[in-house]
Structures are given as structure tokens and as C-alpha cells.
Motif scaffolding. Structure first.
Motif, PDB file in Angstrom:
ATOM      1  N   VAL A  83     -30.548 -10.873  -1.955  1.00  0.00           N
ATOM      2  CA  VAL A  83     -29.199 -11.438  -1.914  1.00  0.00           C
ATOM      3  C   VAL A  83     -28.440 -11.037  -3.174  1.00  0.00           C
ATOM      4  N   MET A  84     -27.156 -10.773  -3.038  1.00  0.00           N
ATOM      5  CA  MET A  84     -26.274 -10.679  -4.206  1.00  0.00           C
ATOM      6  C   MET A  84     -25.178 -11.708  -4.022  1.00  0.00           C
ATOM      7  N   MET A  85     -25.272 -12.785  -4.799  1.00  0.00           N
ATOM      8  CA  MET A  85     -24.364 -13.927  -4.696  1.00  0.00           C
ATOM      9  C   MET A  85     -23.325 -13.899  -5.814  1.00  0.00           C
ATOM     10  N   GLY A  86     -22.354 -14.797  -5.707  1.00  0.00           N
ATOM     11  CA  GLY A  86     -21.433 -15.051  -6.791  1.00  0.00           C
ATOM     12  C   GLY A  86     -21.976 -16.141  -7.696  1.00  0.00           C
ATOM     13  N   ALA A  87     -21.283 -16.387  -8.794  1.00  0.00           N
ATOM     14  CA  ALA A  87     -21.677 -17.442  -9.731  1.00  0.00           C
ATOM     15  C   ALA A  87     -20.435 -17.990 -10.412  1.00  0.00           C
ATOM     16  N   SER A  88     -20.208 -19.292 -10.259  1.00  0.00           N
ATOM     17  CA  SER A  88     -19.132 -19.937 -11.017  1.00  0.00           C
ATOM     18  C   SER A  88     -19.546 -20.128 -12.461  1.00  0.00           C
ATOM     19  N   GLN A  89     -20.844 -20.351 -12.671  1.00  0.00           N
ATOM     20  CA  GLN A  89     -21.454 -20.386 -13.999  1.00  0.00           C
ATOM     21  C   GLN A  89     -22.829 -19.733 -13.904  1.00  0.00           C
ATOM     22  N   ILE A  90     -23.235 -19.066 -14.979  1.00  0.00           N
ATOM     23  CA  ILE A  90     -24.592 -18.553 -15.086  1.00  0.00           C
ATOM     24  C   ILE A  90     -24.985 -18.608 -16.554  1.00  0.00           C
ATOM     25  N   ASP A  91     -26.247 -18.971 -16.820  1.00  0.00           N
ATOM     26  CA  ASP A  91     -26.671 -19.098 -18.211  1.00  0.00           C
ATOM     27  C   ASP A  91     -27.674 -18.017 -18.598  1.00  0.00           C
ATOM     28  N   ARG A  92     -28.169 -18.101 -19.807  1.00  0.00           N
ATOM     29  CA  ARG A  92     -28.985 -17.020 -20.370  1.00  0.00           C
ATOM     30  C   ARG A  92     -30.294 -16.795 -19.629  1.00  0.00           C
ATOM     31  N   TYR A  93     -30.778 -17.794 -18.892  1.00  0.00           N
ATOM     32  CA  TYR A  93     -32.023 -17.634 -18.139  1.00  0.00           C
ATOM     33  C   TYR A  93     -31.789 -17.419 -16.641  1.00  0.00           C
ATOM     34  N   GLY A  94     -30.539 -17.211 -16.263  1.00  0.00           N
ATOM     35  CA  GLY A  94     -30.247 -16.896 -14.877  1.00  0.00           C
ATOM     36  C   GLY A  94     -30.041 -18.091 -13.971  1.00  0.00           C
ATOM     37  N   ASN A  95     -29.945 -19.300 -14.517  1.00  0.00           N
ATOM     38  CA  ASN A  95     -29.573 -20.441 -13.688  1.00  0.00           C
ATOM     39  C   ASN A  95     -28.111 -20.272 -13.271  1.00  0.00           C
ATOM     40  N   GLN A  96     -27.839 -20.533 -12.007  1.00  0.00           N
ATOM     41  CA  GLN A  96     -26.507 -20.307 -11.447  1.00  0.00           C
ATOM     42  C   GLN A  96     -25.949 -21.612 -10.905  1.00  0.00           C
ATOM     43  N   VAL A 148     -31.924 -20.969  -9.092  1.00  0.00           N
ATOM     44  CA  VAL A 148     -32.946 -21.320 -10.080  1.00  0.00           C
ATOM     45  C   VAL A 148     -33.222 -20.143 -11.019  1.00  0.00           C
ATOM     46  N   GLY A 149     -33.142 -20.414 -12.322  1.00  0.00           N
ATOM     47  CA  GLY A 149     -33.403 -19.399 -13.332  1.00  0.00           C
ATOM     48  C   GLY A 149     -34.852 -19.372 -13.776  1.00  0.00           C
ATOM     49  N   TYR A 150     -35.145 -18.461 -14.683  1.00  0.00           N
ATOM     50  CA  TYR A 150     -36.523 -18.249 -15.123  1.00  0.00           C
ATOM     51  C   TYR A 150     -37.107 -19.436 -15.886  1.00  0.00           C
ATOM     52  N   ASP A 151     -36.287 -20.161 -16.614  1.00  0.00           N
ATOM     53  CA  ASP A 151     -36.842 -21.254 -17.430  1.00  0.00           C
ATOM     54  C   ASP A 151     -37.219 -22.477 -16.605  1.00  0.00           C
ATOM     55  N   PHE A 178     -32.866  -9.339 -17.065  1.00  0.00           N
ATOM     56  CA  PHE A 178     -33.703 -10.317 -17.766  1.00  0.00           C
ATOM     57  C   PHE A 178     -35.008  -9.676 -18.226  1.00  0.00           C
ATOM     58  N   ALA A 179     -34.923  -8.392 -18.585  1.00  0.00           N
ATOM     59  CA  ALA A 179     -36.099  -7.618 -19.001  1.00  0.00           C
ATOM     60  C   ALA A 179     -36.396  -7.846 -20.481  1.00  0.00           C
ATOM     61  N   THR A 180     -36.667  -9.089 -20.816  1.00  0.00           N
ATOM     62  CA  THR A 180     -37.007  -9.490 -22.177  1.00  0.00           C
ATOM     63  C   THR A 180     -38.273 -10.342 -22.128  1.00  0.00           C
ATOM     64  N   PRO A 181     -38.974 -10.498 -23.255  1.00  0.00           N
ATOM     65  CA  PRO A 181     -40.224 -11.268 -23.239  1.00  0.00           C
ATOM     66  C   PRO A 181     -40.071 -12.695 -22.715  1.00  0.00           C
ATOM     67  N   ASP A 182     -38.937 -13.346 -23.007  1.00  0.00           N
ATOM     68  CA  ASP A 182     -38.740 -14.726 -22.556  1.00  0.00           C
ATOM     69  C   ASP A 182     -37.826 -14.824 -21.336  1.00  0.00           C
ATOM     70  N   HIS A 183     -37.523 -13.684 -20.709  1.00  0.00           N
ATOM     71  CA  HIS A 183     -36.647 -13.628 -19.532  1.00  0.00           C
ATOM     72  C   HIS A 183     -35.255 -14.185 -19.825  1.00  0.00           C
ATOM     73  N   SER A 184     -34.768 -13.961 -21.032  1.00  0.00           N
ATOM     74  CA  SER A 184     -33.374 -14.284 -21.330  1.00  0.00           C
ATOM     75  C   SER A 184     -32.517 -13.055 -21.045  1.00  0.00           C
ATOM     76  N   MET A 185     -31.225 -13.274 -20.870  1.00  0.00           N
ATOM     77  CA  MET A 185     -30.339 -12.213 -20.394  1.00  0.00           C
ATOM     78  C   MET A 185     -30.168 -11.100 -21.417  1.00  0.00           C
ATOM     79  N   ARG A 186     -30.197  -9.884 -20.909  1.00  0.00           N
ATOM     80  CA  ARG A 186     -30.089  -8.680 -21.727  1.00  0.00           C
ATOM     81  C   ARG A 186     -28.943  -7.814 -21.213  1.00  0.00           C
ATOM     82  N   LEU A 187     -28.256  -7.167 -22.120  1.00  0.00           N
ATOM     83  CA  LEU A 187     -27.217  -6.211 -21.738  1.00  0.00           C
ATOM     84  C   LEU A 187     -27.900  -4.896 -21.373  1.00  0.00           C
TER      85      LEU A 187
END
Length: 243
Positions: A83-96, A148-151, A178-187
Motif C-alpha cells: 500500500v502507498m497511503m497518505g499521512a496527515s502526520q508521520i513521525d520519526r519511527y513511521g507512525n502515521q 503502526v511505526g517501528y517503535d 528507515f534504514a537505520t539501526p533504530d529504524h528512525s527516519m533517514r533522508l
């Protein structure tokens, strides 16, 4: 053939389905839909497209198969849909969040509601499309967790979320993952003409930024022709991303 920002966004969305195989693509919104159809016509020929109801369709919308609801659910809960959804808000761990802005008991603004976001994110890969990258969307903490995000699931995913994965977030400024050790958002990439500083300023939390951030790949001449002459000859993409 110089590509527009909107066309880079189409390419970035299409790349979400590269090498996907025979899975169901569920894009929500114009740019993701153009991306899924472009992927099907080029590098992901086994991709399944749906009319959103009960039919499998070709990129031009003609019917190529029947998708009964029970089979649709089997694809959803078995990890065979992206799925590719929209997001009114999204945080560093991908919670939408697509439900409300402000406190849940008395929100300042009511939005779509939770809808299918929890099932999507726990049961099949889910990416996001954000047409206006800003601190109002990219927030430190979402007001309500819908997707649901990674955290919230831990890093081993567990049996109840074994297909959870957030491959990418595409915005009008670039691509994030989210290709980081803690699955936080990466550019992951910048659209041409955008700087790292511009993305950081438009994001409400510190991003992980590699030493060398690549640009989103150029569309090929064939891809530009398909976008402009086959998939979106009316140019509706420019109304969603004007730059």
C-alpha cells in the motif's frame, strides 16, 4: 527531456514497487497511482493493479481479472500487497495519523478516521506519499497512531506483525526511509533542486542524514513519454506538485 518535480515524485513512488513480483499494488492518490501504473508498464510487469473494488485492471483501466473480497483479504493479511497511503502526520519511527489533530478526546480537527491503517501496516508493506513536506506533517510525535511505526512493534516484528515494513516515504522534497539501526527516519534521496537544509527545515524532528545524499534518479525518456502521453496526458500531476 527535462523532468518536473511532479515527475520525479512519480518515479520515486514507482520505485517502491521495483522487483515486487506478483503482489497487489494499492496506491492512494494521483501521484502514487501514476507511479504504480508506470512500474507495471516498465520494470514491474507482474504487478497486480486494482480498481479499488472487485476487479484487477491493466494500467489503462481495462479489466483483466476478478478479485473477490476474500482473495483481497488473503493478499492483505499474507503480506502480498504493498500500500502507498497518505499521512496527515508521520513521525520519526513511521507512525502515521489520519484520524484527528489534537487530543483524541477533544480534537481540534477531525480527519478521515483510522480506517484500514492498522491492518495495512501490520499485515503488508506500507509506504507513504506526502505532497507537501512540512513540520505540520513530519512531527515529533503523532497525535494518534493509525498506521503502526517501528517503535510500537519492536524490531523483531513478532508473529502478529511479521509482514510489517515501511519501505519509503515520498514527499515533494525527496525520499525517506528507515534504514537505520533504530529504524528512525533517514533522508534517502533529494529531488533535484532541493537541499538537505531545506528538508531539515521542513521536518519537525532530527533526520538521519548520510554524508552523501544522492538525488532521486532521473526518469528515462521512455518513462517521461509514458507519463506525459499515456498515463497523464492532461497534466493533472502538476496540480498536486507544482514545482
Amino acid at each position: 527531456m527535462t523532468a518536473t518535480r511532479a515527475e520525479y515524485c512519480v518515479i520515486a513512488c514507482a520505485e517502491a514497487w521495483r522487483d515486487a513480483g506478483e503482489i497487489l499494488a494499492s496506491p492512494m492518490g494521483l501521484i502514487p497511482s501514476l507511479g504504480a501504473r508506470l512500474a507495471r508498464l516498465t520494470f514491474a510487469p507482474d504487478l497486480l493493479l486494482t480498481d479499488g473494488e472487485a476487479m484487477l485492471v491493466r494500467p489503462d483501466g481495462t479489466v483483466e481479472g476478478w478479485l473477490p473480497y476474500r482473495q483481497h483479504l488473503a493478499l492483505v493479511t499474507g503480506g502480498r500487497r504493498h500500500v502507498m497511503m497518505g499521512a496527515s502526520q508521520i513521525d520519526r519511527y513511521g507512525n502515521q495519523n489520519i484520524s484527528c489533530i489534537g487530543d483524541w478526546e477533544q480534537p481540534r480537527r477531525q480527519l478521515l478516521g483510522v480506517r484500514g491503517a492498522p491492518v495495512n501496516t501490520l499485515n503488508n508493506p506500507t509506504s507513504y506519499w506526502v505532497p507537501r513536506h512540512s513540520r505540520r506533517v513530519f512531527v515529533e510525535k503523532v497525535d494518534m497512531v493509525c498506521g503502526v511505526g517501528y517503535d510500537h512493534i519492536g524490531y523483531d516484528h513478532g508473529a502478529g506483525a511479521r509482514f510489517h515494513r515501511i519501505p519509503r516515504v515520498v514527499s515533494d522534497l525527496g525520499v525517506l526511509d528507515f534504514a537505520t539501526p533504530d529504524h528512525s527516519m533517514r533522508l534517502a534521496s533529494l529531488h533535484p533542486g532541493v537541499s538537505v537544509e531545506e528538508v531539515a527545515e521542513a521536518t519537525g524532528f532530527p533526520l538521519s542524514v548520510p554524508a552523501d545524499v544522492p538525488y532521486t534518479r532521473e526518469p528515462t525518456a521512455q518513462e517521461l513519454t509514458l507519463i506525459r502521453e499515456v498515463l497523464d496526458p492532461a497534466g493533472a500531476r502538476a496540480r498536486e506538485v507544482a514545482a
